[in-house]
Design a protein around this motif. Sequence first.
Motif, mmCIF file in Angstrom:
data_model
loop_
_atom_site.group_PDB
_atom_site.id
_atom_site.type_symbol
_atom_site.label_atom_id
_atom_site.label_comp_id
_atom_site.label_asym_id
_atom_site.label_seq_id
_atom_site.Cartn_x
_atom_site.Cartn_y
_atom_site.Cartn_z
ATOM 1 N N UNK A 35 8.191 1.082 6.922
ATOM 2 C CA UNK A 35 6.931 1.307 6.237
ATOM 3 C C UNK A 35 5.939 0.262 6.743
ATOM 4 N N UNK A 37 1.992 -1.717 5.544
ATOM 5 C CA UNK A 37 0.841 -1.851 4.654
ATOM 6 C C UNK A 37 -0.275 -2.454 5.480
ATOM 7 N N UNK A 40 -4.226 -4.326 3.051
ATOM 8 C CA UNK A 40 -4.150 -4.278 1.600
ATOM 9 C C UNK A 40 -4.180 -2.886 1.010
ATOM 10 N N UNK A 41 -3.987 -1.883 1.833
ATOM 11 C CA UNK A 41 -3.977 -0.512 1.325
ATOM 12 C C UNK A 41 -2.570 -0.136 0.879
ATOM 13 N N UNK A 42 -2.359 1.155 0.641
ATOM 14 C CA UNK A 42 -1.058 1.599 0.187
ATOM 15 C C UNK A 42 0.007 1.343 1.245
ATOM 16 N N UNK A 43 1.221 1.185 0.770
ATOM 17 C CA UNK A 43 2.363 1.106 1.664
ATOM 18 C C UNK A 43 2.647 2.520 2.158
ATOM 19 N N UNK A 45 4.786 5.237 4.628
ATOM 20 C CA UNK A 45 6.035 5.551 5.319
ATOM 21 C C UNK A 45 5.774 5.780 6.799
ATOM 22 N N UNK A 91 7.283 -3.307 6.857
ATOM 23 C CA UNK A 91 8.477 -3.477 6.042
ATOM 24 C C UNK A 91 9.591 -2.570 6.538
ATOM 25 N N UNK A 105 14.333 -3.636 0.381
ATOM 26 C CA UNK A 105 13.351 -4.015 1.377
ATOM 27 C C UNK A 105 13.588 -5.415 1.921
ATOM 28 N N UNK B 43 9.422 -9.538 0.351
ATOM 29 C CA UNK B 43 9.461 -8.086 0.383
ATOM 30 C C UNK B 43 9.430 -7.492 -1.011
ATOM 31 N N UNK B 44 9.533 -6.175 -1.050
ATOM 32 C CA UNK B 44 9.549 -5.480 -2.336
ATOM 33 C C UNK B 44 10.941 -5.585 -2.943
ATOM 34 N N UNK B 90 4.472 -2.293 -7.616
ATOM 35 C CA UNK B 90 4.277 -1.002 -6.968
ATOM 36 C C UNK B 90 5.122 0.064 -7.639
ATOM 37 N N UNK B 102 11.652 9.815 2.032
ATOM 38 C CA UNK B 102 10.547 8.885 2.068
ATOM 39 C C UNK B 102 10.001 8.641 0.668
ATOM 40 N N UNK B 103 9.584 7.415 0.432
ATOM 41 C CA UNK B 103 8.917 7.061 -0.810
ATOM 42 C C UNK B 103 7.410 7.075 -0.582
ATOM 43 N N UNK B 105 4.090 5.419 -2.240
ATOM 44 C CA UNK B 105 3.739 4.295 -3.097
ATOM 45 C C UNK B 105 2.321 4.405 -3.636
ATOM 46 N N UNK B 106 2.136 3.823 -4.808
ATOM 47 C CA UNK B 106 0.800 3.591 -5.308
ATOM 48 C C UNK B 106 0.201 2.382 -4.619
ATOM 49 N N UNK B 107 -1.053 2.116 -4.913
ATOM 50 C CA UNK B 107 -1.766 1.041 -4.248
ATOM 51 C C UNK B 107 -1.399 -0.359 -4.720
#
Lengths: 114, 115
Positions: A35, A37, A40-43, A45, A91, A105, B43-44, B90, B102-103, B105-107
């Motif tokens: 993935x 980012x 600073x936008x959305x993560x 895929x 990521x 992650x 990381x997440x 997130x 695939x995931x 994600x929100x912002x």
Amino acid sequence: EAGVTQFPSHSVIEKGQTVTLRCDPISGHDNLYWYRRVMGKEIKFLLHFVKESKQDESGMPNNRFLAERTGGTYSTLKVQPAELEDSGVYFCASSPRGLNQPQHFGDGTRLSIL
Amino acid sequence: AQSVAQPEDQVNVAEGNPLTVKCTYSVSGNPYLFWYVQYPNRGLQFLLKYITGDNLVKGSYGFEAEFNKSQTSFHLKKPSALVSDSALYFCAVRDRYLAGNMLTFGGGTRLMVKP
């Protein structure tokens, strides 16, 4: 149990150069994901490996990006040639078999293109 | 197509008060829903997931989330916030009937807990 590890943690290169990011998944995890980012936008895929096979690469932005997972262990993501818009955090995640398994992650690689 | 919305860029709460971080989703089928937390330069980290069953899901560090199908929401909650909960959160979704894993994600929502 070791987590997902990514190398390098930070890479600064000039536009037009080549960079290779590496991801070592959790041992035994068949699924590996990339993935990113950006700014600073959305993560978002990028792609998904099951063992050494590309299951889904619908998120790869263009043919400057090449991902491999030889032998079904670690994976590399190469950007050649790098452009300014490629800057961001990349990521890697891995998960065991099973559709409802959470993805684990790594800490990410921060890529800065000058 | 699947999507996630986190309407608040930042949530501020005083330590000891309850907190809520909002998430709404859109999928064509039934969802798998996840919450992740990101601490600085890390990381997440997986917090919790909803797969099926009880709508109230409990996760790590005292967090919980409630799945509401009619409102297509999966808000993250904690009864009493800690300063150490300050981080970026997130929400993520995948449609269980879509091929692929695939995931989406929100912002992200930055949670600030003040002493």
